[in-house]
Scaffold this active site. Structure first.
Site, PDB file in Angstrom:
ATOM      1  N   LYS A 141       0.679  -1.243   0.101  1.00 58.63           N
ATOM      2  CA  LYS A 141       0.011  -0.072   0.035  1.00 58.63           C
ATOM      3  C   LYS A 141       0.984   1.212   0.083  1.00 58.63           C
ATOM      4  O   LYS A 141       0.570   2.406  -0.726  1.00 58.63           O
ATOM      5  CB  LYS A 141      -0.868  -0.030   1.258  1.00 58.63           C
ATOM      6  N   ARG A 142       1.862   1.240   0.837  1.00 55.96           N
ATOM      7  CA  ARG A 142       2.720   2.291   0.610  1.00 55.96           C
ATOM      8  C   ARG A 142       3.437   2.753  -0.479  1.00 55.96           C
ATOM      9  O   ARG A 142       3.776   3.886  -0.936  1.00 55.96           O
ATOM     10  CB  ARG A 142       3.810   2.200   2.000  1.00 55.96           C
TER      11      ARG A 142
END
Length: 464
Positions: free
Chosen positions: A239-240
């Site tokens: 996600k990052r």
């Protein structure tokens, strides 16, 4: 007719890896005048989310990937799956397995101790005895026990799997619900799929699905397994790194055409070209040209593409899009000046909104470092004189009009542009960044420009 599909599970939001798969499938169908279908794989009733489903459909609408016919929901097809399971049982191609969880765990432990790969041993494959009491059976399909399962993958080439690698896998759980590989094969066949483009994390589901195709007498589609998207360190995208909800990209100010252009280049290319219109994608995309190796996510490239699409978007379109970011300029009499001055230096719609507000909102404070640098020597006097020249000016409207006034002023004063430009920039914007001063003054108009100059002089003079 080429028929493709995208089949997400509504247990989470649509992320960019899924959107890329959908884009590839959509392009291949549309290029060939075929059909692109949307199927929601929602058989896991305990994990389904209405919000996630809505987000998937919203994402499709945002990026403009249209689909043919109605959305197919697997949760509405349980009776259909049961018909095919019953048929396999009747034909002796599937069977009831009464093996308890404890027995299966013990078997796996023994196999592991012997250094073998844990797998079901087929003990109920030809069972004719009395079923044990108190055990709700699962349904297993009879997989081939000899030879190979062979298929040609459009990306990876010929794939050979020893039949011994595929055990008699479960096609219906003890509660009667069908399993993933069974329903996918049935649906792909009944929906007329000719080509299945999906991530290569599904590669080893394919042999099991081919077993189902064979047992039911269905013709399998052509498969294309697309390598994964990695982060810049070569690891699985998190996600990052960017594997977030597609709609988050909208919230962060990305244009859908930029995101699709970015995704089509993650694993596919056409020469050295980087920027593709939708028409060019449709003309040139071919899944046989998908790269065999994983692609790398590069945020800088996405931002570069987004900046390109913002810069080349009509101002009327940008003005409409900016409403989602709290900026309403559709009725502003200097809208064209405003967008021309800001879109060249904006990588996202968020930045564009900020750059517009920087001009439209009078500064409430002044950057101390910028003010110290700009307001030294005769800066206050120079700025006062410039304000007087603006008051006396007539017919000032275009950036070129204001530029001419600045040229005349520095010539009269015998100073460089920096002597007026720096304090003027701080007075109008509160900082040293932003568009050219002639553009800013044309947007603000003479009256507002003078008012901001006089306020800056008053505030900064009192702080000396």
């Amino acid at each position: 007719m080429i028929t493709t599909r995208f089949a997400p599970s509504p247990t989470g939001y649509l992320h960019i890896g899924g959107l890329r798969t959908a884009l590839f499938s959509w392009l291949w169908a549309r290029r060939n005048g075929g059909k692109f279908l949307l199927r929601i794989e929602d058989t896991d009733l305990s994990r389904n989310s209405d919000e996630a489903l809505e987000a998937i459909l919203e994402a499709f609408d945002w990026v403009g990937l249209d689909y043919d016919g109605d959305v197919v929901y697997q949760s509405q097809r349980f009776d259909l799956y049961k018909e095919y399971i019953d048929r396999l049982l009747e034909e002796g191609k599937a069977y009831k397995c009464y093996m308890s969880k404890e027995e299966l765990d013990a078997l796996r432990a023994e196999q592991t101790a012997r250094g073998e790969r844990p797998r079901y041993d087929g003990r109920y494959r030809d069972f004719t005895g009395t079923p044990p009491e108190g055990v709700s059976p699962v349904i297993r399909i009879k997989a081939p026990q000899e030879g190979e399962i062979v298929f040609t993958d459009g990306v990876k080439g010929k794939i050979r799997i020893a039949a011994s690698e595929v055990d008699d896998f479960i096609i219906a759980r003890s509660d009667g619900t069908p399993t993933y590989n069974f329903v996918v094969a049935v649906d792909d066949a009944l929906m007329g799929l000719t080509d299945v483009i999906r991530g290569d994390d599904h590669l080893y589901n394919t042999p099991k699905q081919l077993v189902v195709y064979e047992a039911l007498g269905f013709t399998p589609p052509r498969f294309y397994h697309v390598p994964m998207i990695h982060n810049e360190q070569g690891r699985k995208l998190s996600k990052r790194d960017g594997a977030m909800d597609v709609m988050e990209y909208k919230r962060q100010g990305f244009l859908p055409e930029a995101l699709l252009n970015f995704l089509v280049r993650l694993g596919w290319s056409h020469g050295d070209q980087e920027i593709f219109s939708r028409e060019e994608m449709l003309e040139w995309f071919d899944p046989h040209d998908i790269n065999k190796s994983a692609s790398s996510y590069n945020l800088d490239k996405l931002l570069w593409l987004n900046a390109h699409y913002i810069k080349n978007s009509p101002n009327e379109k940008l003005a409409e899009l900016l409403k989602d970011f709290g900026v309403e300029i559709t009725d502003h009499d200097r809208m064209e000046f405003l967008l021309d001055a800001t879109k060249e230096r904006s990588k996202t719609l968020v930045e564009l909104a900020e750059n517009i507000c920087l001009i439209l909102d009078a500064p409430q404070e002044y950057d101390p470092k910028a003010a110290k640098k700009a307001f030294k020597g005769e800066a206050f006097e120079i700025l006062r004189d410039f304000a007087e020249k603006l008051k006396a000016g007539e017919g000032l409207h275009l950036p070129s009009d204001y530029h001419k006034v600045m040229e005349e002023f520095v010539a009269e004063k015998g100073i460089g542009f920096g002597r007026i430009g720096q304090p003027l920039r701080v007075a109008l914007l509160g900082k040293m960044t932003g568009p050219g001063m002639d553009e800013v003054m044309a947007i603000l108009g003479g009256e507002e420009t003078v008012a901001r100059i006089e306020r800056a002089i008053e505030v900064l003079n009192s702080q000396r």
